[in-house]
Write an enzyme that holds these catalytic residues in place. Structure first.
Site, PDB file in Angstrom:
ATOM      1  CG  ASN A  10      38.615 -63.331 141.636  1.00 38.91           C
ATOM      2  OD1 ASN A  10      38.625 -63.042 139.697  1.00 38.91           O
ATOM      3  ND2 ASN A  10      39.136 -64.839 141.334  1.00 38.91           N
ATOM      4  CD1 TRP A  11      36.751 -56.806 141.692  1.00 41.02           C
ATOM      5  CD2 TRP A  11      35.238 -56.244 140.090  1.00 41.02           C
ATOM      6  NE1 TRP A  11      37.202 -55.494 140.603  1.00 41.02           N
ATOM      7  CE2 TRP A  11      36.130 -55.102 140.519  1.00 41.02           C
ATOM      8  CE3 TRP A  11      33.916 -55.841 139.159  1.00 41.02           C
ATOM      9  CZ2 TRP A  11      35.269 -54.279 139.934  1.00 41.02           C
ATOM     10  CZ3 TRP A  11      34.172 -54.580 138.358  1.00 41.02           C
ATOM     11  CH2 TRP A  11      35.114 -53.182 138.788  1.00 41.02           C
ATOM     12  CE  LYS A  12      37.404 -65.305 144.610  1.00 37.58           C
ATOM     13  NZ  LYS A  12      37.705 -65.718 146.108  1.00 37.58           N
ATOM     14  CG  HIS A  99      40.534 -68.783 141.587  1.00 38.73           C
ATOM     15  ND1 HIS A  99      39.598 -69.859 142.078  1.00 38.73           N
ATOM     16  CD2 HIS A  99      41.352 -67.742 141.871  1.00 38.73           C
ATOM     17  CE1 HIS A  99      39.631 -68.843 143.972  1.00 38.73           C
ATOM     18  NE2 HIS A  99      40.456 -67.551 143.478  1.00 38.73           N
ATOM     19  CD  GLU A 101      36.725 -69.012 144.414  1.00 40.53           C
ATOM     20  OE1 GLU A 101      36.114 -68.394 143.735  1.00 40.53           O
ATOM     21  OE2 GLU A 101      36.385 -68.670 145.987  1.00 40.53           O
ATOM     22  CD  GLU A 169      44.177 -67.009 144.735  1.00 40.94           C
ATOM     23  OE1 GLU A 169      43.719 -65.803 144.818  1.00 40.94           O
ATOM     24  OE2 GLU A 169      43.220 -67.450 144.159  1.00 40.94           O
ATOM     25  N   GLY A 175      39.036 -66.398 151.046  1.00 39.27           N
ATOM     26  CA  GLY A 175      37.628 -65.865 151.467  1.00 39.27           C
ATOM     27  C   GLY A 175      36.597 -66.532 153.258  1.00 39.27           C
ATOM     28  CB  SER A 215      41.650 -63.880 153.840  1.00 44.55           C
ATOM     29  OG  SER A 215      40.745 -64.449 153.760  1.00 44.55           O
ATOM     30  N   GLY A 236      40.021 -60.730 145.950  1.00 40.07           N
ATOM     31  CA  GLY A 236      38.961 -61.172 146.076  1.00 40.07           C
ATOM     32  C   GLY A 236      37.746 -60.481 146.473  1.00 40.07           C
ATOM     33  N   GLY A 237      37.472 -60.548 147.788  1.00 48.98           N
ATOM     34  CA  GLY A 237      36.667 -60.009 148.582  1.00 48.98           C
ATOM     35  C   GLY A 237      37.350 -58.146 148.569  1.00 48.98           C
TER      36      GLY A 237
HETATM   37  P1  PGA Z   1      39.827 -63.577 148.702  1.00 49.78           P
HETATM   38  O1  PGA Z   1      40.088 -64.537 147.350  1.00 49.78           O
HETATM   39  O2  PGA Z   1      40.338 -62.040 149.192  1.00 49.78           O
HETATM   40  O3  PGA Z   1      38.353 -63.128 149.350  1.00 49.78           O
HETATM   41  O4  PGA Z   1      40.101 -64.394 149.994  1.00 49.78           O
HETATM   42  C1  PGA Z   1      40.635 -64.246 146.671  1.00 49.78           C
HETATM   43  C2  PGA Z   1      40.971 -65.087 145.711  1.00 49.78           C
HETATM   44  O5  PGA Z   1      40.098 -66.050 145.629  1.00 49.78           O
HETATM   45  O6  PGA Z   1      41.495 -64.670 144.653  1.00 49.78           O
END
Ligand code: PGA
Length: 253
Positions: A10-12, A99, A101, A169, A175, A215, A236-237
């Site tokens: 997930n590149w956001k 998600h 977010e 999640e 994050g 994470s 994500g990251g």
């Molecule tokens: P993260 O994000 O790996 O940066 O914690 C995961 C996500 O939000 O899908």
């Protein structure tokens, strides 16, 4: 049938054309090592979907493409939104819905998420439905109750193991650098599978893929992915660094 692991990036809101294309190329090149391994998926920002569709097409097709969100409606007066059919038209096979977010920053409710999942299916996409407890719910011992509510209201009843993936999640892990322990994540995944078995049936629950997200990194991925009920990751990251994303995929091999 054993469940095939899915490693989704997930590149956001990261990536312009040149660096996004380069990252996808690097991932696609590395993915050639995983012929019989996990399924790989990249969910870039919508602006990068056409470029990545071209990059990933030219590779072995080993990396699938997904959207990060879709609107619940098939079309209409929805400024700034993207329909599931538009994602499918660009070569997407999957879309993230719900998600945390989006739930937090855009006020998306469980019924909104369920409607988006239905829209995804109508367009032929697999819906990756995200659920997870907050830090406060966890502290109060409400993790499983929270997950049950999210499942009940965010996952439509016509979900199947083919049209749906669940991403667990924990919100506090996203994050933050603080992933759930493998044992805690395994408990949550077991809860989700047991819940799905009760509402659907044993075969559906057995075939359903449940990803862990929050994470996940190359150093903690092997222990998380070794848990029987963890069928992959939503990253994500670490999905923004090809070597890290590929290392996680290797751990799922
Ligand atoms: P993260 O994000 O790996 O940066 O914690 C995961 C996500 O939000 O899908």
């Amino acid at each position: 049938m054993p469940r095939k692991p899915l490693i989704a990036g997930n590149w956001k809101m990261h990536g312009l054309q040149a660096d996004g294309r380069a990252l996808a190329q690097e991932i696609a090149a590395g993915a050639r090592d995983f012929a019989n391994g996990p399924e790989l998926l990249i969910c870039p920002p919508a602006t990068l979907l056409p470029a990545l569709a071209a990059v990933l097409d030219r590779s072995t097709g080993a990396v699938a493409l997904g959207g990060q969100d879709c609107h619940a409606a098939a079309g209409g007066a929805h400024t700034g939104d993207i329909s599931a059919a538009m994602l499918a038209d660009l070569g997407c096979s999957h879309v993230l819905v719900g998600h945390s977010e989006r739930r937090q920053a855009h006020g998306e409710t469980d019924p909104d998420v369920a409607a988006k999942a239905e829209a995804a299916w109508a367009a032929g996409l697999v819906a990756i439905i995200c659920i997870g407890e907050s830090a406060e719910e966890r502290t109060k011992g409400l993790t499983m109750a929270s997950l049950s509510t999210r499942l009940d209201l965010s996952v439509p009843r016509d979900a199947t193991a083919q049209n749906t993936v669940i991403a667990y999640e924990p919100i506090w892990a996203i994050g933050s650098g603080l992933a759930a322990t493998p044992a805690d994540a395994a408990d949550a995944h077991d809860h989700i599978r047991t819940w799905m078995k009760a509402r659907h049936d044993a075969e559906m629950a057995e075939d359903l893929r449940i990803l862990y997200g929050g994470s996940m990194k190359p150093d903690n991925a092997p222990a998380l992915l070794a848990e029987a009920d963890i069928d992959g990751g939503l990253i994500g990251g670490a999905s923004l660094v090809a070597a890290d994303f590929l290392a996680i995929a290797r751990a799922a091999h």
